[in-house]
Write a protein that holds these residues in place. Structure first.
Motif, PDB file in Angstrom:
ATOM      1  N   ARG A  96      -9.995  14.245  27.269  1.00 58.73           N
ATOM      2  CA  ARG A  96      -8.631  13.727  27.124  1.00 58.73           C
ATOM      3  C   ARG A  96      -7.866  13.833  28.448  1.00 58.73           C
ATOM      4  NH1 ARG A  96      -5.409  15.983  22.216  1.00 58.73           N
ATOM      5  NH2 ARG A  96      -5.625  17.937  23.348  1.00 58.73           N
ATOM      6  N   ARG A  97      -6.909  12.903  28.618  1.00 58.80           N
ATOM      7  CA  ARG A  97      -6.075  12.933  29.821  1.00 58.80           C
ATOM      8  C   ARG A  97      -4.769  12.229  29.524  1.00 58.80           C
ATOM      9  NH1 ARG A  97      -7.189   9.865  35.524  1.00 58.80           N
ATOM     10  NH2 ARG A  97      -6.176   8.195  34.357  1.00 58.80           N
ATOM     11  N   ASP A  98      -3.698  12.729  30.102  1.00 57.34           N
ATOM     12  CA  ASP A  98      -2.393  12.081  29.956  1.00 57.34           C
ATOM     13  C   ASP A  98      -1.635  12.245  31.263  1.00 57.34           C
ATOM     14  OD1 ASP A  98      -0.058  10.947  29.134  1.00 57.34           O
ATOM     15  OD2 ASP A  98       0.367  12.374  27.539  1.00 57.34           O
ATOM     16  N   ILE A  99      -1.147  11.149  31.793  1.00 57.34           N
ATOM     17  CA  ILE A  99      -0.401  11.160  33.055  1.00 57.34           C
ATOM     18  C   ILE A  99       1.071  10.881  32.748  1.00 57.34           C
ATOM     19  CG2 ILE A  99      -0.141  10.148  35.345  1.00 57.34           C
ATOM     20  CD1 ILE A  99      -2.821  11.565  34.901  1.00 57.34           C
ATOM     21  N   THR A 100       1.948  11.704  33.287  1.00 58.20           N
ATOM     22  CA  THR A 100       3.387  11.461  33.181  1.00 58.20           C
ATOM     23  C   THR A 100       3.940  11.261  34.588  1.00 58.20           C
ATOM     24  OG1 THR A 100       3.495  12.917  31.245  1.00 58.20           O
ATOM     25  CG2 THR A 100       5.587  12.307  32.276  1.00 58.20           C
ATOM     26  N   ARG A 101       4.389  10.051  34.895  1.00 57.97           N
ATOM     27  CA  ARG A 101       4.975   9.771  36.203  1.00 57.97           C
ATOM     28  C   ARG A 101       6.332  10.454  36.319  1.00 57.97           C
ATOM     29  NH1 ARG A 101       0.844   7.966  39.370  1.00 57.97           N
ATOM     30  NH2 ARG A 101      -0.284   6.244  38.368  1.00 57.97           N
ATOM     31  N   GLY A 102       6.738  10.719  37.568  1.00 55.90           N
ATOM     32  CA  GLY A 102       8.018  11.372  37.811  1.00 55.90           C
ATOM     33  C   GLY A 102       9.167  10.633  37.144  1.00 55.90           C
ATOM     34  N   GLY A 103       9.938  11.366  36.358  1.00 58.00           N
ATOM     35  CA  GLY A 103      11.104  10.785  35.695  1.00 58.00           C
ATOM     36  C   GLY A 103      10.796   9.985  34.454  1.00 58.00           C
ATOM     37  N   GLU A 104       9.509   9.932  34.042  1.00 55.33           N
ATOM     38  CA  GLU A 104       9.129   9.118  32.888  1.00 55.33           C
ATOM     39  C   GLU A 104       8.783   9.949  31.661  1.00 55.33           C
ATOM     40  OE1 GLU A 104       6.093   6.335  33.942  1.00 55.33           O
ATOM     41  OE2 GLU A 104       7.364   5.269  35.392  1.00 55.33           O
ATOM     42  N   GLY A 105       9.131  11.243  31.685  1.00 61.92           N
ATOM     43  CA  GLY A 105       8.922  12.076  30.516  1.00 61.92           C
ATOM     44  C   GLY A 105       9.904  11.704  29.416  1.00 61.92           C
ATOM     45  N   LEU A 106       9.679  12.246  28.226  1.00 61.43           N
ATOM     46  CA  LEU A 106      10.541  11.954  27.080  1.00 61.43           C
ATOM     47  C   LEU A 106      11.766  12.850  27.129  1.00 61.43           C
ATOM     48  CD1 LEU A 106      10.847  10.433  24.344  1.00 61.43           C
ATOM     49  CD2 LEU A 106       9.707  12.376  23.283  1.00 61.43           C
ATOM     50  N   PRO A 107      12.971  12.282  27.285  1.00 55.66           N
ATOM     51  CA  PRO A 107      14.172  13.120  27.377  1.00 55.66           C
ATOM     52  C   PRO A 107      14.523  13.752  26.039  1.00 55.66           C
ATOM     53  CG  PRO A 107      14.776  10.795  27.367  1.00 55.66           C
ATOM     54  CD  PRO A 107      13.271  10.853  27.432  1.00 55.66           C
ATOM     55  N   HIS A 108      14.936  14.993  26.097  1.00 60.37           N
ATOM     56  CA  HIS A 108      15.388  15.684  24.885  1.00 60.37           C
ATOM     57  C   HIS A 108      16.529  16.633  25.278  1.00 60.37           C
ATOM     58  CE1 HIS A 108      15.455  17.565  21.010  1.00 60.37           C
ATOM     59  NE2 HIS A 108      15.248  18.750  21.554  1.00 60.37           N
ATOM     60  N   PRO A 109      17.762  16.124  25.334  1.00 59.86           N
ATOM     61  CA  PRO A 109      18.891  16.966  25.727  1.00 59.86           C
ATOM     62  C   PRO A 109      19.366  17.864  24.593  1.00 59.86           C
ATOM     63  CG  PRO A 109      19.634  14.733  25.275  1.00 59.86           C
ATOM     64  CD  PRO A 109      18.141  14.724  25.116  1.00 59.86           C
ATOM     65  N   THR A 110      19.836  19.055  24.941  1.00 61.78           N
ATOM     66  CA  THR A 110      20.477  19.966  23.996  1.00 61.78           C
ATOM     67  C   THR A 110      21.771  20.432  24.655  1.00 61.78           C
ATOM     68  OG1 THR A 110      19.572  22.066  24.818  1.00 61.78           O
ATOM     69  CG2 THR A 110      18.154  20.756  23.356  1.00 61.78           C
ATOM     70  N   PRO A 111      22.628  21.143  23.946  1.00 62.15           N
ATOM     71  CA  PRO A 111      23.883  21.603  24.566  1.00 62.15           C
ATOM     72  C   PRO A 111      23.675  22.501  25.784  1.00 62.15           C
ATOM     73  CG  PRO A 111      24.052  21.737  22.181  1.00 62.15           C
ATOM     74  CD  PRO A 111      22.616  21.409  22.488  1.00 62.15           C
ATOM     75  N   THR A 112      22.550  23.217  25.854  1.00 59.40           N
ATOM     76  CA  THR A 112      22.326  24.166  26.946  1.00 59.40           C
ATOM     77  C   THR A 112      21.227  23.748  27.914  1.00 59.40           C
ATOM     78  OG1 THR A 112      20.927  25.393  25.395  1.00 59.40           O
ATOM     79  CG2 THR A 112      23.188  26.191  25.717  1.00 59.40           C
ATOM     80  N   TYR A 113      20.304  22.915  27.468  1.00 65.02           N
ATOM     81  CA  TYR A 113      19.183  22.473  28.291  1.00 65.02           C
ATOM     82  C   TYR A 113      19.077  20.949  28.279  1.00 65.02           C
ATOM     83  CZ  TYR A 113      17.434  27.297  27.635  1.00 65.02           C
ATOM     84  OH  TYR A 113      17.291  28.651  27.593  1.00 65.02           O
ATOM     85  N   GLU A 114      18.501  20.427  29.349  1.00 68.51           N
ATOM     86  CA  GLU A 114      18.135  19.011  29.366  1.00 68.51           C
ATOM     87  C   GLU A 114      16.628  18.944  29.608  1.00 68.51           C
ATOM     88  OE1 GLU A 114      19.165  15.006  31.896  1.00 68.51           O
ATOM     89  OE2 GLU A 114      20.773  16.427  31.484  1.00 68.51           O
ATOM     90  N   HIS A 115      15.868  18.824  28.528  1.00 65.34           N
ATOM     91  CA  HIS A 115      14.413  18.842  28.615  1.00 65.34           C
ATOM     92  C   HIS A 115      13.860  17.460  28.955  1.00 65.34           C
ATOM     93  CE1 HIS A 115      14.387  22.822  26.918  1.00 65.34           C
ATOM     94  NE2 HIS A 115      14.891  22.416  25.757  1.00 65.34           N
ATOM     95  N   GLU A 116      12.744  17.451  29.670  1.00 62.19           N
ATOM     96  CA  GLU A 116      11.932  16.254  29.856  1.00 62.19           C
ATOM     97  C   GLU A 116      10.529  16.607  29.377  1.00 62.19           C
ATOM     98  OE1 GLU A 116      10.232  13.201  33.306  1.00 62.19           O
ATOM     99  OE2 GLU A 116      11.288  15.037  33.883  1.00 62.19           O
TER     100      GLU A 116
END
Length: 212
Positions: free
Chosen positions: A104-124
């Protein structure tokens, strides 16, 4: 008469798991729907509280579903699908028996992750195309500036590795004094233990997290 919920039967038909498609029901492993719900929630790095807000299901209800204490109603399944941003086949799919993960392999290009913001964190969220991962990697910008911004400790299953990419932050853990970390520093801890991050640098700190 079968006690199988109609929505489960419908999805098994879609996946070719009914009799007449080369595979009998007797050869199927029991579907652990609660385990699958928990797996999907953790793959998106969601706490029970966050998943509850997204799906509109009470935290206690989600917990009972994940622990196989209750079976979700059709309405609950719809809320899970919409809230978690998945389709029904994903929820009812079974891992392939004996399937190896060596190729298996998965490539995530810079800035192309799935955004998931919360009140305290901004996850990618990274490597989101792979299911049933043993690790959950994500890049996070720490927005919190004081511990008071958290309503409670962050807790979830597993162990976690943290690496500071830029800036500085305070790592709060339930059983230890707060520790300041700087770019290049890292930490490894049990994430069932309450934990939280607070940026201390002029710009919001940025970290890489890997949860196993």
């Amino acid at each position: 008469m079968s006690d199988e919920p109609f929505f489960l039967k419908e999805e098994k038909e879609k996946l070719g798991l009914q009799r007449g498609n080369g595979q009998t029901e007797a050869t199927l492993e029991p579907l652990q729907l609660g385990k699958r719900v928990k797996e999907i929630r953790l793959s998106q790095n969601l706490t029970l509280e966050e998943a509850s807000k997204l799906t509109g299901l009470a935290r206690s209800t989600l917990s009972k579903i994940e622990n196989e204490q209750i079976s979700p109603t059709f309405s609950a399944v719809n809320k899970l699908v919409k809230g978690l941003g998945i389709d029904i086949p994903q929820l009812f799919s079974q891992p392939r028996r004996g399937a190896g993960a060596g190729g298996r392999r998965d490539i995530t290009r810079g800035g192309e992750g799935l955004p998931h913001p919360t009140p305290t964190y901004e996850h990618e969220l990274l490597a989101t195309q792979l299911s049933t991962k043993k690790m959950i990697p994500y890049r996070t910008t720490v927005r919190a500036r004081t511990f008071d911004e958290y309503t409670d400790w962050v807790r979830h299953d597993g162990e976690e590795f943290l690496f500071v990419l830029r800036g500085s932050l305070l790592l709060y853990t339930e059983f230890y004094e707060p520790l300041e970390l700087f770019a290049g520093d890292s930490a490894y801890y049990d994430c069932e233990m309450g934990h939280a991050l607070v940026s201390t640098s002029e710009e919001d700190a940025e970290v890489i997290w890997v949860t196993a």
